[in-house]
Design a protein around this motif. Structure first.
Motif, mmCIF file in Angstrom:
data_model
loop_
_atom_site.group_PDB
_atom_site.id
_atom_site.type_symbol
_atom_site.label_atom_id
_atom_site.label_comp_id
_atom_site.label_asym_id
_atom_site.label_seq_id
_atom_site.Cartn_x
_atom_site.Cartn_y
_atom_site.Cartn_z
ATOM 1 N N GLY A 100 0.734 -1.285 0.041
ATOM 2 C CA GLY A 100 0.140 -0.283 -0.521
ATOM 3 C C GLY A 100 0.759 1.467 -0.568
ATOM 4 N N LEU A 101 2.148 0.886 -0.183
ATOM 5 C CA LEU A 101 2.994 2.320 0.274
ATOM 6 C C LEU A 101 3.595 2.630 -1.602
ATOM 7 N N HIS A 102 3.583 3.369 -1.272
ATOM 8 C CA HIS A 102 4.450 4.316 -2.472
ATOM 9 C C HIS A 102 6.142 4.644 -2.169
ATOM 10 N N ILE A 103 7.275 4.002 -2.679
ATOM 11 C CA ILE A 103 8.691 3.994 -2.633
ATOM 12 C C ILE A 103 9.027 5.042 -3.199
ATOM 13 N N ASN A 104 9.503 5.979 -2.189
ATOM 14 C CA ASN A 104 10.373 7.158 -3.163
ATOM 15 C C ASN A 104 12.096 6.743 -3.505
ATOM 16 N N GLN A 105 12.335 7.252 -4.835
ATOM 17 C CA GLN A 105 13.787 6.806 -5.042
ATOM 18 C C GLN A 105 14.509 5.536 -4.619
ATOM 19 N N PRO A 106 14.524 4.423 -4.683
ATOM 20 C CA PRO A 106 14.470 3.142 -4.419
ATOM 21 C C PRO A 106 16.057 2.755 -5.221
ATOM 22 N N GLN A 107 16.876 3.004 -4.537
ATOM 23 C CA GLN A 107 18.199 2.428 -4.631
ATOM 24 C C GLN A 107 19.093 1.278 -5.584
ATOM 25 N N LEU A 108 19.597 0.779 -6.369
ATOM 26 C CA LEU A 108 19.742 -0.537 -6.661
ATOM 27 C C LEU A 108 20.820 -0.618 -5.771
ATOM 28 N N LYS A 109 20.435 -2.407 -4.854
ATOM 29 C CA LYS A 109 21.660 -2.820 -3.677
ATOM 30 C C LYS A 109 21.757 -4.368 -3.701
ATOM 31 N N GLY A 110 21.274 -4.625 -4.857
ATOM 32 C CA GLY A 110 21.932 -6.460 -5.362
ATOM 33 C C GLY A 110 21.466 -7.063 -6.602
ATOM 34 N N ILE A 111 22.604 -7.501 -7.182
ATOM 35 C CA ILE A 111 21.066 -8.038 -8.181
ATOM 36 C C ILE A 111 21.864 -9.721 -7.922
ATOM 37 N N TYR A 112 20.968 -10.689 -7.883
ATOM 38 C CA TYR A 112 21.587 -12.223 -7.578
ATOM 39 C C TYR A 112 20.073 -13.578 -8.165
ATOM 40 N N THR A 113 21.640 -14.161 -8.414
ATOM 41 C CA THR A 113 20.785 -14.938 -9.451
ATOM 42 C C THR A 113 20.633 -16.698 -8.538
#
Length: 158
Positions: free
Chosen positions: A52-65
């Motif tokens: 229900g929340l709109h997030i602002n300015q999400p920053q990429l912290k990880g890319i995982y397989t």
């Protein structure tokens, strides 16, 4: 390969987690990308749908397989893009069809039931400076068999 996005919302040393009913484990809110979405569009949409929340300015912290194995055979594989934000707005849901939402202190995360790899992912997202890259190998019942993390590479090294 399925692509998934999720986001850790950090506020006053607490993060919002989703308790999934199937195992009772706590997880980072997020979900599957749509074919035409960017990863950023996906994480914003999925987070809003689940919390229900709109997030602002999400920053990429990880890319995982993630690999799921049965004996020595890979039976499932997906890629996850994990973001972190400290800004959001809206009316947070407490219960959704996905599970129960609750804020937890970062200091108490080791006490919560969750996939073992998620602990590494959350720790890096909250404390790490660069984008982490990694692979997690699980059994079908989500017992962690192995993992590899490379937190020293920066996104510009790709």
């Amino acid at each position: 390969m399925q692509r998934v996005t999720n986001c850790i919302f950090l506020k006053e040393n607490q993060i919002l987690l989703l308790q999934k009913p199937r195992r009772g484990w706590w997880a980072i809110p997020g979900g599957k990308m749509e074919p035409t979405e960017t990863v950023k569009e996906s994480v914003i949409r999925e987070y809003r749908e689940e919390t229900g929340l709109h997030i602002n300015q999400p920053q990429l912290k990880g890319i995982y397989t993630f690999l799921i194995k049965r004996d020595n055979e890979i039976i499932s594989e997906w890629m996850m893009f994990t973001f972190l934000t400290e800004e959001g707005e809206g009316i947070q849901r407490e219960i959704t069809e996905e599970g129960i939402l609750k804020w937890h202190s970062v200091d108490d995360l080791s006490e919560l039931p969750m996939a073992k790899g998620d602990r590494f992912i959350i720790e890096h997202a909250v404390q790490g400076k660069d984008v982490a890259f990694g692979t997690f190998v699980y059994t079908e019942d989500f017992q962690l068999l192995s993992y590899q993390l490379d937190e020293t590479r920066k996104a510009t090294d790709i």
